[in-house]
Design a protein around this motif. Structure first.
Motif, PDB file in Angstrom:
ATOM      1  N   VAL A  10      17.088  12.385 -18.170  1.00  0.00           N
ATOM      2  CA  VAL A  10      16.123  12.774 -17.900  1.00  0.00           C
ATOM      3  C   VAL A  10      14.931  11.720 -17.796  1.00  0.00           C
ATOM      4  CG1 VAL A  10      13.874  14.123 -17.528  1.00  0.00           C
ATOM      5  CG2 VAL A  10      16.073  15.436 -18.423  1.00  0.00           C
ATOM      6  N   LEU A  11      14.783  11.311 -19.457  1.00  0.00           N
ATOM      7  CA  LEU A  11      13.731   9.826 -19.590  1.00  0.00           C
ATOM      8  C   LEU A  11      14.498   8.939 -18.768  1.00  0.00           C
ATOM      9  CD1 LEU A  11      13.721  10.901 -23.416  1.00  0.00           C
ATOM     10  CD2 LEU A  11      11.521  10.955 -21.137  1.00  0.00           C
ATOM     11  N   ARG A  12      15.676   8.421 -19.088  1.00  0.00           N
ATOM     12  CA  ARG A  12      16.496   7.357 -18.070  1.00  0.00           C
ATOM     13  C   ARG A  12      16.002   7.489 -16.281  1.00  0.00           C
ATOM     14  NH1 ARG A  12      20.380   5.426 -14.399  1.00  0.00           N
ATOM     15  NH2 ARG A  12      20.418   7.583 -14.569  1.00  0.00           N
ATOM     16  N   TYR A  13      16.422   8.378 -16.010  1.00  0.00           N
ATOM     17  CA  TYR A  13      16.609   9.135 -14.561  1.00  0.00           C
ATOM     18  C   TYR A  13      15.427   8.830 -14.057  1.00  0.00           C
ATOM     19  CZ  TYR A  13      17.928  10.166 -10.073  1.00  0.00           C
ATOM     20  OH  TYR A  13      18.249   9.976  -8.559  1.00  0.00           O
ATOM     21  N   THR A  14      13.739   9.246 -14.658  1.00  0.00           N
ATOM     22  CA  THR A  14      12.928   9.242 -13.905  1.00  0.00           C
ATOM     23  C   THR A  14      11.821   7.912 -14.524  1.00  0.00           C
ATOM     24  OG1 THR A  14      11.958  10.655 -16.128  1.00  0.00           O
ATOM     25  CG2 THR A  14      12.952  11.882 -14.369  1.00  0.00           C
ATOM     26  N   SER A  15      11.999   7.478 -16.122  1.00  0.00           N
ATOM     27  CA  SER A  15      11.075   6.430 -16.619  1.00  0.00           C
ATOM     28  C   SER A  15       9.538   6.576 -15.910  1.00  0.00           C
ATOM     29  CB  SER A  15      11.435   5.195 -16.006  1.00  0.00           C
ATOM     30  OG  SER A  15      12.989   4.717 -15.969  1.00  0.00           O
ATOM     31  N   PRO A  16       9.143   7.520 -16.847  1.00  0.00           N
ATOM     32  CA  PRO A  16       7.678   8.010 -16.557  1.00  0.00           C
ATOM     33  C   PRO A  16       6.663   6.575 -16.384  1.00  0.00           C
ATOM     34  CG  PRO A  16       8.424   9.005 -18.193  1.00  0.00           C
ATOM     35  CD  PRO A  16       9.685   8.351 -18.191  1.00  0.00           C
ATOM     36  N   ALA A  17       6.952   5.541 -17.354  1.00  0.00           N
ATOM     37  CA  ALA A  17       5.725   3.989 -17.364  1.00  0.00           C
ATOM     38  C   ALA A  17       7.413   2.955 -16.798  1.00  0.00           C
ATOM     39  CB  ALA A  17       6.067   3.871 -18.823  1.00  0.00           C
ATOM     40  N   PRO A  67      27.091   5.981 -23.706  1.00  0.00           N
ATOM     41  CA  PRO A  67      26.382   5.802 -24.122  1.00  0.00           C
ATOM     42  C   PRO A  67      24.534   5.856 -22.971  1.00  0.00           C
ATOM     43  CG  PRO A  67      27.064   3.779 -23.854  1.00  0.00           C
ATOM     44  CD  PRO A  67      28.076   4.724 -23.745  1.00  0.00           C
ATOM     45  N   ASN A  68      23.789   5.544 -23.302  1.00  0.00           N
ATOM     46  CA  ASN A  68      22.932   6.380 -22.707  1.00  0.00           C
ATOM     47  C   ASN A  68      21.420   4.857 -23.299  1.00  0.00           C
ATOM     48  OD1 ASN A  68      20.601   6.196 -20.639  1.00  0.00           O
ATOM     49  ND2 ASN A  68      20.896   8.337 -20.456  1.00  0.00           N
ATOM     50  N   ARG A  69      21.529   3.754 -23.569  1.00  0.00           N
ATOM     51  CA  ARG A  69      20.607   2.723 -23.978  1.00  0.00           C
ATOM     52  C   ARG A  69      19.592   2.620 -23.186  1.00  0.00           C
ATOM     53  NH1 ARG A  69      25.806   0.736 -25.144  1.00  0.00           N
ATOM     54  NH2 ARG A  69      26.361   1.634 -28.050  1.00  0.00           N
ATOM     55  N   HIS A  70      18.655   3.398 -22.707  1.00  0.00           N
ATOM     56  CA  HIS A  70      17.456   3.332 -21.368  1.00  0.00           C
ATOM     57  C   HIS A  70      16.476   2.919 -22.182  1.00  0.00           C
ATOM     58  CE1 HIS A  70      15.261   6.742 -22.830  1.00  0.00           C
ATOM     59  NE2 HIS A  70      16.382   7.825 -22.992  1.00  0.00           N
ATOM     60  N   LEU A  71      15.188   2.403 -21.701  1.00  0.00           N
ATOM     61  CA  LEU A  71      14.322   1.174 -21.798  1.00  0.00           C
ATOM     62  C   LEU A  71      12.997   2.316 -21.659  1.00  0.00           C
ATOM     63  CD1 LEU A  71      15.381  -2.191 -21.036  1.00  0.00           C
ATOM     64  CD2 LEU A  71      15.176  -1.106 -23.503  1.00  0.00           C
ATOM     65  N   THR A  72      13.091   3.443 -21.348  1.00  0.00           N
ATOM     66  CA  THR A  72      11.754   4.478 -20.435  1.00  0.00           C
ATOM     67  C   THR A  72      10.499   4.000 -22.347  1.00  0.00           C
ATOM     68  OG1 THR A  72      13.646   5.910 -19.769  1.00  0.00           O
ATOM     69  CG2 THR A  72      11.162   6.786 -20.981  1.00  0.00           C
ATOM     70  N   PHE A  73      10.948   4.163 -23.478  1.00  0.00           N
ATOM     71  CA  PHE A  73       9.612   4.419 -24.727  1.00  0.00           C
ATOM     72  C   PHE A  73       9.958   2.189 -25.261  1.00  0.00           C
ATOM     73  CE2 PHE A  73      11.480   8.302 -24.987  1.00  0.00           C
ATOM     74  CZ  PHE A  73       9.974   9.167 -24.695  1.00  0.00           C
ATOM     75  N   ALA A  83       7.359   7.752 -28.549  1.00  0.00           N
ATOM     76  CA  ALA A  83       8.690   8.762 -27.938  1.00  0.00           C
ATOM     77  C   ALA A  83       9.581  10.268 -29.001  1.00  0.00           C
ATOM     78  CB  ALA A  83       9.832   7.280 -28.489  1.00  0.00           C
ATOM     79  N   THR A  84       9.110  10.528 -29.712  1.00  0.00           N
ATOM     80  CA  THR A  84       9.767  11.904 -30.484  1.00  0.00           C
ATOM     81  C   THR A  84       8.950  12.788 -30.198  1.00  0.00           C
ATOM     82  OG1 THR A  84       9.640   9.979 -32.555  1.00  0.00           O
ATOM     83  CG2 THR A  84      10.288  12.653 -33.197  1.00  0.00           C
ATOM     84  N   LEU A  85       7.632  12.656 -29.433  1.00  0.00           N
ATOM     85  CA  LEU A  85       6.815  14.050 -29.215  1.00  0.00           C
ATOM     86  C   LEU A  85       7.590  13.974 -28.224  1.00  0.00           C
ATOM     87  CD1 LEU A  85       5.177  16.104 -29.940  1.00  0.00           C
ATOM     88  CD2 LEU A  85       3.186  14.607 -28.612  1.00  0.00           C
ATOM     89  N   ALA A  86       8.186  12.762 -27.427  1.00  0.00           N
ATOM     90  CA  ALA A  86       8.010  13.845 -25.892  1.00  0.00           C
ATOM     91  C   ALA A  86       9.830  14.135 -25.622  1.00  0.00           C
ATOM     92  CB  ALA A  86       7.899  12.140 -24.930  1.00  0.00           C
ATOM     93  N   ARG A  87      10.222  13.246 -26.988  1.00  0.00           N
ATOM     94  CA  ARG A  87      11.619  13.826 -26.500  1.00  0.00           C
ATOM     95  C   ARG A  87      11.669  14.641 -26.865  1.00  0.00           C
ATOM     96  NH1 ARG A  87      13.550   7.834 -28.654  1.00  0.00           N
ATOM     97  NH2 ARG A  87      14.815   7.867 -27.014  1.00  0.00           N
ATOM     98  N   VAL A  88      10.615  15.912 -28.316  1.00  0.00           N
ATOM     99  CA  VAL A  88      10.708  17.623 -28.858  1.00  0.00           C
ATOM    100  C   VAL A  88      10.395  18.290 -27.291  1.00  0.00           C
ATOM    101  CG1 VAL A  88       9.677  18.769 -30.102  1.00  0.00           C
ATOM    102  CG2 VAL A  88      10.874  16.799 -31.232  1.00  0.00           C
ATOM    103  N   GLU A  89       9.335  17.989 -26.903  1.00  0.00           N
ATOM    104  CA  GLU A  89       8.915  18.590 -25.487  1.00  0.00           C
ATOM    105  C   GLU A  89       9.869  18.494 -24.710  1.00  0.00           C
ATOM    106  OE1 GLU A  89       3.360  17.332 -26.188  1.00  0.00           O
ATOM    107  OE2 GLU A  89       5.067  16.302 -24.875  1.00  0.00           O
ATOM    108  N   LEU A  90      10.440  17.815 -24.474  1.00  0.00           N
ATOM    109  CA  LEU A  90      11.443  18.066 -22.855  1.00  0.00           C
ATOM    110  C   LEU A  90      12.477  18.536 -23.413  1.00  0.00           C
ATOM    111  CD1 LEU A  90      12.420  17.046 -20.240  1.00  0.00           C
ATOM    112  CD2 LEU A  90      13.228  15.189 -21.310  1.00  0.00           C
ATOM    113  N   ARG A  91      12.880  18.347 -24.752  1.00  0.00           N
ATOM    114  CA  ARG A  91      14.201  19.624 -25.771  1.00  0.00           C
ATOM    115  C   ARG A  91      13.537  20.623 -25.627  1.00  0.00           C
ATOM    116  NH1 ARG A  91      18.683  18.886 -28.759  1.00  0.00           N
ATOM    117  NH2 ARG A  91      19.180  20.433 -29.424  1.00  0.00           N
ATOM    118  N   VAL A  92      12.770  21.031 -25.947  1.00  0.00           N
ATOM    119  CA  VAL A  92      12.096  22.521 -25.951  1.00  0.00           C
ATOM    120  C   VAL A  92      11.741  23.287 -24.056  1.00  0.00           C
ATOM    121  CG1 VAL A  92      10.220  24.547 -26.667  1.00  0.00           C
ATOM    122  CG2 VAL A  92      10.528  22.468 -28.177  1.00  0.00           C
TER     123      VAL A  92
END
Length: 129
Positions: A10-17, A67-73, A83-92
């Motif tokens: 989700v993070l790789r595909y959407t790349s918010p920044a 692997p998924n070595r994206h550069l989103t963060f 980054a850690t908080l964003a991952r936790v929020e998305l996981r929840v």
């Protein structure tokens, strides 16, 4: 497919920044192009995260991608502190939706953010069942 790989995709595909700007501290060759010390360089995260030399079928949303070595963060000293908080929020979010929602349908027009820095949606009406 695990939830962790789904979060990363989700993070790789959407790349918010969409991009970040940096200033070169020394002369360096990048892709055959000389970047001189003092030059401003923009890194387009959304493009880097769809690089076909890094990601097989980069335009495919693959929840099991590994692997998924994206550069989103970002990377290195400018890596996103949130980054850690964003991952936790998305996981929840994905965990709760997975437990409580069997079907989700669009319930009106989608409105995207108007920004050349952040990619996102500011209005997304949905019906949940």
């Amino acid at each position: 497919m695990g939830l962790d790989s789904a979060v990363e995709e989700v993070l790789r595909y959407t790349s918010p920044a969409l991009h970040v700007m940096r200033v070169a501290t020394k002369d360096v060759m990048v892709g055959g192009q000389l970047v001189r010390a003092g030059d401003s360089v923009a890194v387009w995260n959304s493009s880097a995260n769809r690089d076909e030399t890094v990601f097989p079928n980069p335009d495919t949303f693959d929840l099991g991608r590994s692997p998924n070595r994206h550069l989103t963060f970002g990377i290195g000293p400018h890596f996103c502190l949130g980054a850690t908080l964003a991952r936790v929020e998305l996981r929840v979010l994905l965990e709760v939706l997975g437990r409580r929602v069997s079907r989700m349908e669009l319930a009106g027009p989608v409105r995207r953010m108007r920004s050349n820095f952040m990619w996102g949606i500011d209005h997304l009406p949905v019906s949940l069942a």
